[in-house]
Design an enzyme around this catalytic site. Structure first.
Site, PDB file in Angstrom:
ATOM      1  N   TYR A 101      27.440 -65.865  55.343  1.00  0.00           N
ATOM      2  CA  TYR A 101      27.147 -66.840  54.297  1.00  0.00           C
ATOM      3  C   TYR A 101      27.027 -68.232  54.908  1.00  0.00           C
ATOM      4  CZ  TYR A 101      28.300 -63.485  50.615  1.00  0.00           C
ATOM      5  OH  TYR A 101      28.310 -62.396  49.774  1.00  0.00           O
ATOM      6  N   TYR A 140      28.966 -57.224  55.941  1.00  0.00           N
ATOM      7  CA  TYR A 140      29.878 -58.098  56.706  1.00  0.00           C
ATOM      8  C   TYR A 140      31.323 -57.607  56.580  1.00  0.00           C
ATOM      9  CZ  TYR A 140      30.514 -60.321  52.067  1.00  0.00           C
ATOM     10  OH  TYR A 140      30.757 -60.560  50.745  1.00  0.00           O
ATOM     11  N   ARG A 150      31.837 -55.000  53.711  1.00  0.00           N
ATOM     12  CA  ARG A 150      31.178 -54.947  52.411  1.00  0.00           C
ATOM     13  C   ARG A 150      29.799 -54.308  52.541  1.00  0.00           C
ATOM     14  NH1 ARG A 150      31.616 -57.475  48.034  1.00  0.00           N
ATOM     15  NH2 ARG A 150      31.246 -55.338  47.369  1.00  0.00           N
TER      16      ARG A 150
END
Ligand SMILES: [Fe+2]
Length: 230
Positions: A101, A140, A150
């Site tokens: 992110y 990730y 995930r």
């Protein structure tokens, strides 16, 4: 009369022990039931100018195209009877193709992409359709347990047309082997409801030679509701 209820097995419980952070944030006291109408307070409507042209194309927010597999995600926002929810703000956020992110809190050892911020917004049209152009996010690690990664996913925020209505959910990809190991996905009690979080590969909504299409409809009420609060 239509069934407006959401069956109790569709949304995840506040406390799901295998999903570690729910233990910290789940309420410890019984919830207080608010009288009907308590949240019907006046608030600003989302102005049409809140979404600018191009906000739904996450691949066009920088000087160059981001790395990754370009894709289209589209679908309809629907009520319990299959009627479209129009002019409704839909926002997404996601990791880049490497599973990172664009946020200082993300310390995953994967590269940032200067051409990808991973956030977009749009309004549904008169038939309830939304459409985003983006890249497929990477999986990730998230330290919930050993080897916890995930599954590839896109976060959705549904604001309706006023901030007090905000709902969130996550969209997953078909055939991802991480789904069966993911406590976030598995926290949805009902297996059929979990499947409604998985988009369908939909070639006709893609762009020939450019981007694969994925279809993800979101149903806000009734027996076929999309799980929310994820
Ligand atoms: Fe995420």
């Amino acid at each position: 009369m239509n069934d407006l209820s959401r069956p109790g097995t569709i949304d995840p419980p506040y406390d799901y022990p295998d999903y570690g952070s729910t233990r910290l944030r789940a309420p410890r006291e019984a919830l207080v039931a608010l009288p009907e109408g308590t949240l019907d307070v006046p608030g600003p409507r989302v102005p049409a100018s809140f979404v600018r042209a191009g906000d739904n194309d996450l691949t066009a927010h920088a000087k160059s195209a981001p790395l990754g597999e370009k894709m289209i995600v589209s679908g309809r926002l629907l009520d319990e009877s299959g009627r479209p929810i129009r002019d409704s703000l839909v926002e997404i956020w996601q990791a880049n193709a490497a599973g990172r992110y664009a946020h200082p809190g993300d310390t995953h050892d994967a590269p940032l992409d200067p051409n990808f911020q991973g956030i977009g917004r749009t309004f549904t049209d008169a038939d309830g359709w939304y459409r985003f152009v983006t890249i497929k996010p990477g999986a990730y690690p998230w330290q919930n347990h050993a080897f916890a990664w995930r599954p590839q996913h896109i976060h959705f925020s549904l604001l309706g047309n006023a901030p007090v209505q905000r709902l969130v959910t996550q969209m997953y990809f078909p055939g991802d082997p991480l789904l069966d190991l993911d406590p976030v996905f598995l926290s949805v009690p009902d297996a059929a409801a979990r499947k409604r979080l998985v988009a369908a590969l939909d070639l006709k909504t893609g762009v020939e030679g450019i981007a694969l299409g994925y279809r993800f409809d979101i149903v806000l009420a009734g027996a076929r509701s999309t799980p929310l609060g994820i």
